[in-house]
Design a protein around this motif. Structure first.
Motif, PDB file in Angstrom:
ATOM      1  N   ASP A  91       0.827  -1.192   0.000  1.00 50.90           N
ATOM      2  CA  ASP A  91       0.000   0.000   0.000  1.00 50.90           C
ATOM      3  C   ASP A  91       0.869   1.253   0.000  1.00 50.90           C
ATOM      4  OD1 ASP A  91      -2.912   0.916   0.449  1.00 50.90           O
ATOM      5  OD2 ASP A  91      -1.752   2.069   1.920  1.00 50.90           O
ATOM      6  N   ARG A  92       0.379   2.295  -0.622  1.00 52.86           N
ATOM      7  CA  ARG A  92       1.169   3.536  -0.701  1.00 52.86           C
ATOM      8  C   ARG A  92       1.422   4.154   0.671  1.00 52.86           C
ATOM      9  NH1 ARG A  92       0.415   7.551  -4.116  1.00 52.86           N
ATOM     10  NH2 ARG A  92      -0.425   6.278  -5.757  1.00 52.86           N
ATOM     11  N   GLN A  93       0.643   3.776   1.705  1.00 53.66           N
ATOM     12  CA  GLN A  93       0.881   4.282   3.054  1.00 53.66           C
ATOM     13  C   GLN A  93       1.935   3.479   3.811  1.00 53.66           C
ATOM     14  OE1 GLN A  93      -2.469   4.246   1.875  1.00 53.66           O
ATOM     15  NE2 GLN A  93      -2.171   6.426   1.525  1.00 53.66           N
ATOM     16  N   HIS A  94       2.366   2.355   3.261  1.00 54.43           N
ATOM     17  CA  HIS A  94       3.440   1.580   3.895  1.00 54.43           C
ATOM     18  C   HIS A  94       4.639   2.523   4.041  1.00 54.43           C
ATOM     19  CE1 HIS A  94       6.828  -1.200   4.170  1.00 54.43           C
ATOM     20  NE2 HIS A  94       5.957  -2.124   4.564  1.00 54.43           N
ATOM     21  N   PRO A  95       5.284   2.539   5.202  1.00 53.64           N
ATOM     22  CA  PRO A  95       6.361   3.525   5.431  1.00 53.64           C
ATOM     23  C   PRO A  95       7.460   3.519   4.366  1.00 53.64           C
ATOM     24  CG  PRO A  95       5.811   2.406   7.476  1.00 53.64           C
ATOM     25  CD  PRO A  95       5.031   1.720   6.394  1.00 53.64           C
ATOM     26  N   ALA A 135       5.942   4.884   1.049  1.00 52.71           N
ATOM     27  CA  ALA A 135       5.753   6.336   1.157  1.00 52.71           C
ATOM     28  C   ALA A 135       7.089   7.074   1.033  1.00 52.71           C
ATOM     29  CB  ALA A 135       5.070   6.676   2.487  1.00 52.71           C
ATOM     30  N   ARG A 136       8.130   6.524   1.663  1.00 48.00           N
ATOM     31  CA  ARG A 136       9.464   7.130   1.578  1.00 48.00           C
ATOM     32  C   ARG A 136       9.978   7.124   0.135  1.00 48.00           C
ATOM     33  NH1 ARG A 136      11.344   5.534   6.059  1.00 48.00           N
ATOM     34  NH2 ARG A 136      11.696   3.377   5.474  1.00 48.00           N
ATOM     35  N   LYS A 148       8.087   9.727  -1.932  1.00 48.16           N
ATOM     36  CA  LYS A 148       8.566  11.084  -1.636  1.00 48.16           C
ATOM     37  C   LYS A 148       9.915  11.340  -2.296  1.00 48.16           C
ATOM     38  CE  LYS A 148       6.157  11.672   2.732  1.00 48.16           C
ATOM     39  NZ  LYS A 148       6.269  11.681   4.194  1.00 48.16           N
ATOM     40  N   HIS A 181       2.573   2.410  -7.964  1.00 48.12           N
ATOM     41  CA  HIS A 181       1.708   3.523  -7.583  1.00 48.12           C
ATOM     42  C   HIS A 181       1.982   4.771  -8.425  1.00 48.12           C
ATOM     43  CE1 HIS A 181      -0.156   1.429  -4.304  1.00 48.12           C
ATOM     44  NE2 HIS A 181       1.013   1.167  -3.753  1.00 48.12           N
TER      45      HIS A 181
END
Length: 130
Positions: free
Chosen positions: A62-66, A69-70, A73, A111
């Motif tokens: 998932d795109r919210q997985h740390p 997400a890193r 970014k 993503h």
């Protein structure tokens, strides 16, 4: 109007210690060291991230997985990402592609869009006892 698609910067160094740690969980320390040496010297190619995850029988994180997400970014800021480190699977032996490092990066590429390439280093499992 189509948006211009840019590929992430793949100039980052591969995370060989992470690959060694994961490989040592599924292979002997000697085999893990040989594979890390092969990965260190392997050519980096661009592959389809979705194909890599499919061959490894892994879902995209998932795109919210740390870690995802890193990576997202870093890609948005134009910072370099590390290539995925892979050990080729064997269809005849029923062995999936092994992602020694890069599941989160491959997921981030998925993503970013269906045509976002993933930098990968792929090596063969050497003919030696595990």
């Amino acid at each position: 109007m189509s948006r211009k698609k840019t590929s992430p910067d793949w100039s980052g160094d591969p995370d060989l210690p992470a690959a060694r740690a994961r490989l040592s969980l599924v292979a002997s320390p000697g085999t893990a060291d040989v594979l890390v040496g092969l990965l260190s010297a392997a050519r980096t190619d661009l592959l389809d991230a979705g194909d890599v995850l499919h061959a490894a029988q892994l879902p995209p994180l998932d795109r919210q997985h740390p870690e995802v997400a890193r990576a997202l970014k870093r890609a948005a800021k134009g910072k370099p990402l590390s290539p995925a480190l892979l050990v080729r699977g064997d269809l005849a032996a029923g062995r999936a592609l092994f992602v020694a490092d890069g599941h989160a990066t491959a997921s981030a590429c998925c993503h970013l869009g269906p045509d976002t390439p993933l930098a990968c280093r792929v090596v063969e499992l050497p003919a030696m006892p595990l």
